[in-house]
Design a protein around this motif. Sequence first.
Motif, short mmCIF file in Angstrom:
data_model
loop_
_atom_site.label_atom_id
_atom_site.label_comp_id
_atom_site.label_asym_id
_atom_site.label_seq_id
_atom_site.Cartn_x
_atom_site.Cartn_y
_atom_site.Cartn_z
N GLN A 42 41.27 42.93 38.13
CA GLN A 42 40.11 43.59 38.64
C GLN A 42 38.81 43.67 38.29
O GLN A 42 38.04 43.87 39.54
CB GLN A 42 41.15 44.95 38.42
CG GLN A 42 40.35 46.16 40.01
CD GLN A 42 40.72 45.70 41.24
OE1 GLN A 42 41.93 45.41 41.85
NE2 GLN A 42 39.38 45.52 42.14
N PHE A 43 38.52 43.81 37.09
CA PHE A 43 37.61 43.90 36.37
C PHE A 43 36.81 42.93 37.51
O PHE A 43 35.79 42.32 37.65
CB PHE A 43 37.57 43.73 34.87
CG PHE A 43 36.15 43.25 33.97
CD1 PHE A 43 35.44 44.61 34.45
CD2 PHE A 43 35.57 42.43 34.07
CE1 PHE A 43 33.90 44.27 33.29
CE2 PHE A 43 34.48 42.44 33.63
CZ PHE A 43 34.18 42.78 33.68
N ARG A 69 37.33 40.78 39.48
CA ARG A 69 37.28 40.83 41.15
C ARG A 69 35.94 42.02 41.27
O ARG A 69 35.17 41.60 42.41
CB ARG A 69 38.46 41.27 41.82
CG ARG A 69 39.58 40.54 41.72
CD ARG A 69 40.79 40.77 42.77
NE ARG A 69 40.91 41.99 42.52
CZ ARG A 69 41.99 41.33 41.80
NH1 ARG A 69 42.53 40.33 41.04
NH2 ARG A 69 43.24 42.58 41.00
N ASN A 70 36.11 43.04 40.72
CA ASN A 70 35.06 43.80 40.70
C ASN A 70 33.75 43.05 40.75
O ASN A 70 32.23 43.75 41.02
CB ASN A 70 34.58 44.71 39.80
CG ASN A 70 36.47 46.12 40.35
OD1 ASN A 70 36.77 45.88 41.89
ND2 ASN A 70 36.34 46.70 39.89
N GLN A 71 33.59 42.73 39.37
CA GLN A 71 31.62 42.15 38.88
C GLN A 71 32.16 41.03 39.39
O GLN A 71 31.17 40.27 38.61
CB GLN A 71 32.62 42.08 37.40
CG GLN A 71 32.49 43.82 37.37
CD GLN A 71 31.73 44.34 37.93
OE1 GLN A 71 30.33 44.10 36.97
NE2 GLN A 71 31.37 46.20 37.27
N SER A 83 30.89 49.27 34.15
CA SER A 83 30.62 49.81 35.46
C SER A 83 29.53 49.07 35.97
O SER A 83 29.81 47.75 37.16
CB SER A 83 30.75 50.98 36.16
OG SER A 83 29.50 51.49 35.27
N GLU A 118 44.33 45.16 35.45
CA GLU A 118 42.95 45.71 35.15
C GLU A 118 42.34 44.60 34.75
O GLU A 118 41.00 44.98 35.29
CB GLU A 118 42.93 47.12 34.42
CG GLU A 118 42.86 46.64 32.43
CD GLU A 118 44.63 47.02 32.54
OE1 GLU A 118 45.92 46.60 33.42
OE2 GLU A 118 45.42 47.31 30.66
#
Length: 173
Positions: free
Chosen positions: A68-69, A71-73, A43, A65
């Motif tokens: 998504q990782f 995009r999140n990071q 995270s 996923e």
Amino acid sequence: MNNRILVTYATRSGTTRGVAEAIGKCLSEADATVEVQPMKDVSDLASYDAVVAGSAIQGQKWLPEAMQFLRNQQVELAQRPFAAFMVCITLSMANAEQYREGLKAWMSPVRGLVRPLSEGYFAGALDLSRLPFSFNGLAMRLPVLMGIWKAGDHRDWTAIRTWAESLRAELLA
Ligand SMILES: Cc1cc2nc3c(=O)[nH]c(=O)nc-3n(C[C@H](O)[C@H](O)[C@H](O)COP(=O)(O)O)c2cc1C
């Protein structure tokens, strides 16, 4: 100097974890502290100097996923050396080399979010007993029945190690 490198992966049946572990082992032989973690457990990238991220391919794409990782990071990844790899069955084919250039397109969505310093492309494995009984899983059996893809573990540990060794110069400050 003791760089902290994260090697993170997304997998459905474990093949990509093995590739990530081999990359991590190779990098840890250089002047680096390496952690190998599934993306779902990551995270915060603040404590890492560099990141290597890889995904299994399904339907010619990184796993959802894994995207998504990214995009999140996205912001954190753009601030440190970043390398990306993919694991797919196309590269296990006898005539795989003719597809190698074309399947670089599967990395385009990754490049659209964060541009890797280096990209690794590796053959994976296909275990028919572990394919899901979804439409996609059943669709994967067809090329095996037709002899286009062969079941089994096609990971090329020499190719994986060669790429990981090339990363040392890119990732280590
Ligand atoms: C549902 C499904 C779809 C797949 N789609 C592709 C594909 O489009 N192209 C490809 O080369 N390999 C494809 N594969 C093969 C996987 O990328 C390969 O088996 C890989 O080693 C799986 O990695 P994993 O064990 O880390 O999940 C697919 C596999 C499955 C189960």
